[in-house]
Design an enzyme around this catalytic site. Structure first.
Site, PDB file in Angstrom:
ATOM      1  N   GLY A  88      16.700  -3.410  30.524  1.00 40.80           N
ATOM      2  CA  GLY A  88      15.448  -3.712  31.212  1.00 40.80           C
ATOM      3  C   GLY A  88      14.853  -5.011  30.713  1.00 40.80           C
ATOM      4  O   GLY A  88      15.167  -5.482  29.630  1.00 40.80           O
ATOM      5  N   GLY A  90      11.130  -7.576  31.217  1.00 37.78           N
ATOM      6  CA  GLY A  90       9.815  -7.686  31.824  1.00 37.78           C
ATOM      7  C   GLY A  90       9.147  -8.956  31.385  1.00 37.78           C
ATOM      8  O   GLY A  90       9.817  -9.899  30.958  1.00 37.78           O
ATOM      9  N   ASP A 205       0.296   6.316  25.335  1.00 31.15           N
ATOM     10  CA  ASP A 205       0.864   5.908  26.626  1.00 31.15           C
ATOM     11  C   ASP A 205       1.826   6.974  27.140  1.00 31.15           C
ATOM     12  O   ASP A 205       2.944   6.672  27.539  1.00 31.15           O
ATOM     13  CB  ASP A 205       1.569   4.555  26.472  1.00 31.15           C
ATOM     14  CG  ASP A 205       1.845   3.894  27.825  1.00 31.15           C
ATOM     15  OD1 ASP A 205       1.185   4.274  28.817  1.00 31.15           O
ATOM     16  OD2 ASP A 205       2.718   3.019  27.888  1.00 31.15           O
TER      17      ASP A 205
END
Lengths: 510, 201
Positions: A88, A90, A205
């Site tokens: 991943g 970002g 979170d």
């Protein structure tokens, strides 16, 4: 929408376009009205609106989604790790799947590293913070740290246990888990969270993407990237380079949204939201996902009882255990996601304990909010407390009616109708257990003050009438309906009118 | 690659492209077909070069723009540009989907879900990304079955990088309508992709 039916889609589209423009109470009211008319249609529209609230999905990351047309530019990690492929990436960081060169075959890790140029002091500090936090934790349901180091080009990296799994909600759906399996799974997650809490670490979170379930059905808690060590002042780190507080709007506790000091109660809340979603298929609150509006939204929100959340027609078939939610599970969930941190479970362990009590048929510890508490909340919400200190319930309800009465001149018949209604409402308020819907309808009524439009008031009265009808108070329901019609008088809204007619014919059948 | 970059259709000479665009725009199916394969091939070539590392990595939109720059040879006809981008959007979708399929097939075991990044970053996963892209492709087909125009809007905007203001004249609707369309299409797709709060059935 399961089948391709353009005609039906056109209807859903029209309702969606109309209702999505509304906000807050008005939106809920419109959906409720539509639900009375045609429950299945309303459910479809509601689902679309919930999807609309998603602010950070695939479509918002066009460039990033389409970028990997280019070859992966694999980084050199050094330190005995070799990168296999990208997992991943970002805005600020990357995660790579890597294998240990010395650790034997199959020794794999998810390696997280900061992007080049993102090595500001604040970000580096946060990276190190995560490393310190992970070092404290050791629990089978927490993805642990395997290694940490610096790449040859000077970037710090963290190698973490690589979890093959899928988000807990997706897993539960795909594996077709039943009610008890879902509860048991969440209790395991709560155990992991409790372990972190006992090491003074708050995750902050919790959301499906951070709780992956592997092939064996074991949950793994990931991502302590914005976790906090209790007692340490690290909150400035939860602000990104662009100054926006990092949080997952749908799952954040109210005190997090307000930017207040966060305790273990925020994680209890997160666990509560996860369980709510697991059991009902929807989130307890409809939040727009726009950070700047969140604070306002959370101050107004009240979670629907899980049992009510699933009883909306279309869901009822999709949630086979809908009937089992009423009672203890409602109580447990509403306690876990209580807007006030101090009224939630004192710890994740306490939540897990109550869940296991429920599973084994023992009495749970949580108690529903008592009537007087709810009434107190009602008072403070509407700032009437000072006006009515020491006054009786009757006077309070009188005040409520008074503010409405002020809004419009009404002829004496309508006034009499309201007076009767007030008495009725009082009686109902005392029959606490059955009056939840009515209390909500009255809340809404009070929320629509003199500035509300006649149509909004008419809708609110219609909800009162419906709640009364549901409670079997036919005469009072008729009177409330009359007030609703009277309020709408000058500006008839066709949808509203249809709903009024519908209730009327329903009442006529009694 | 399921589509051979060296197709058996001859290249239109560079100065033909404007003619081809004009014919396609006026509804010639053959011209549209030729334009599509031409654009597809051009985009594919650019993408391959990116993969070999011959050029700076730039993402799908920059490829589309580069292809237009190269092919248009200064054509300033607004309609041509729009038509080109609409076609390129379709070709780009095809290329990206093919590539995602291939990569998925290569990945032994397959079906690996994303391990998420943290709050530092947006969560987009390379393997998960392919799955997401394929899921989006499927959802887009579903949407097209319900409402062709909505699917077109998404294709042009997401895969072609067109702004709504550029798409509006192309579909002959107002920008306001298009904004509503986009919002509805977006909601539909997110719902299909099972984000937000999916029903637990």
């Amino acid at each position: 929408m399961s089948t391709a039916d353009p005609a039906r889609w056109a209807r859903v589209s029209a309702e969606f376009d109309r209702i999505v423009e509304l906000e807050g109470d008005a939106r809920e009211a419109a959906l409720a009205l539509l639900a009375e008319e045609e429950a299945a249609l309303a459910a479809e529209v509601r689902a679309l609106i919930a999807a609309d609230a998603q602010s950070d999905g695939l479509l918002e990351h066009r460039e990033e989604t389409l970028a990997p047309i280019a070859a992966d530019q694999r980084p050199e990690l050094g330190g005995g790790w070799r990168v296999i492929e990208a997992i991943g990436r970002g805005g600020m960081g990357e995660v790579w799947l890597a294998e240990s060169l010395g650790g034997g075959v199959g020794h794999r890790a998810a390696v997280k590293l900061l992007k080049r140029g993102m090595d500001s002091d604040a970000l580096l500090e946060r990276f190190l913070q995560e490393r310190r936090i992970l070092a404290r934790l050791s629990h089978p349901a927490i993805a642990g740290m395997l290694d940490a180091g610096i790449t040859p080009d000077g970037r710090p990296f963290l190698a973490m246990e690589f979890i093959r799994g899928e988000p807990i909600t997706a897993y539960a759906r795909r594996a077709g888990l039943g009610l008890t399996a879902r509860i048991r799974l969440l209790a395991e997650v709560a155990d992991a969270v409790d372990h972190a809490h006992r090491q003074l670490v708050v995750h902050r979170d919790l959301k499906p993407g951070n709780v992956l379930v592997d092939e064996e059905g074991k949950p793994h808690l990931l991502d302590f990237g914005i976790a906090k060590v209790l007692g340490e002042d690290t909150d400035q780190l939860v602000v990104t380079a662009t100054g926006v507080r990092v949080l997952s709007p749908a799952y954040a506790a109210p005190e997090q949204v307000r930017g207040e000091d966060v305790s273990v109660a925020a994680d209890v809340y997160g666990l509560g939201v996860l369980l709510y979603e697991l059991l009902t298929g929807r989130l307890p609150h409809q939040r727009s996902g726009r950070v700047e509006r969140l604070a306002q939204e959370i101050s107004e929100e009240r979670a629907l009882r899980p049992s009510s959340a699933v009883s909306e027609a279309a869901r009822a078939q999709a949630v086979p255990w809908a009937r089992r939610l009423a009672g203890d599970l409602d109580t447990i969930l509403l306690k876990a996601i209580h807007p006030e941190a101090e009224r939630r479970y004192a710890s994740a362990a306490a939540l897990a304990d109550d869940l296991r009590r429920y599973l084994s048929g023992r009495p749970i510890h949580a108690r529903p909010d008592r009537g007087w508490y709810r009434f107190g909340k009602f008072l403070s919400r509407h700032r009437l407390a000072t006006v009515v200190t020491g006054a009786s319930l009757v006077l309070l309800l009188g005040t409520l009616g008074w503010s409405l009465g002020q809004a419009r001149t009404a002829h004496s018949e309508a006034l009499a109708a309201r007076a009767l209604l007030r008495q009725q409402a009082l009686a109902m308020a005392q029959v606490e257990a059955r009056s939840a819907t009515l209390a909500r309808a009255l809340d809404e009524l009070a929320g629509i003050d003199a500035r509300g439009s006649p149509v909004a008031r008419a809708r609110a009265w219609l909800r009162v009438a419906t709640a009364l009808a549901d409670a079997g108070q036919v005469d009072s329901a008729r009177r409330a309906l009359a007030v609703s019609r009277e309020q709408a008088g000058a500006n008839p809204d066709p949808v509203l009118e249809r709903a009024q007619d519908q209730l009327e014919s329903r009442l006529a059948r009694r | 690659m399921p589509h051979n970059p060296r197709m058996n259709m001859s290249d239109p000479a560079n100065d033909d492209i404007t003619l081809l665009l004009g014919d396609a725009r006026r509804g010639s199916a053959l011209a549209q077909e030729r334009l599509y394969s031409f654009v597809y091939r051009e985009l594919h070539r650019l993408a391959e070069r990116q993969l070999r590392g011959d050029r700076e990595h730039g993402g799908a939109t920059s490829l589309v723009h580069e292809a237009w720059f190269k092919l248009s040879r200064g054509s300033t006809e607004f309609n041509d540009r729009q038509h080109f981008f609409a076609t390129a959007a379709r070709a780009m979708r095809q290329i990206l989907i093919d590539r995602a399929r291939e990569r998925q097939a290569d990945r032994r075991g397959g079906g690996v879900r994303a391990q998420t990044l943290d709050g530092v970053a947006l969560e987009v996963s390379a393997s998960g990304q392919d799955l997401e892209l394929l899921a989006l492709n499927q959802a887009l087909d579903q949407l097209a079955a319900l409402d062709e125009r909505l699917a077109q809007v998404v294709e042009m905007r997401f895969f072609g990088g067109l702004e709504l203001s550029e798409i509006a004249p192309l579909l002959k609707v107002s920008e306001r309508t298009l904004k509503r369309d986009w919002r509805r299409a977006r909601a539909f797709l997110y719902q299909s992709l099972g984000s937000g709060a999916p029903p637990p059935e």
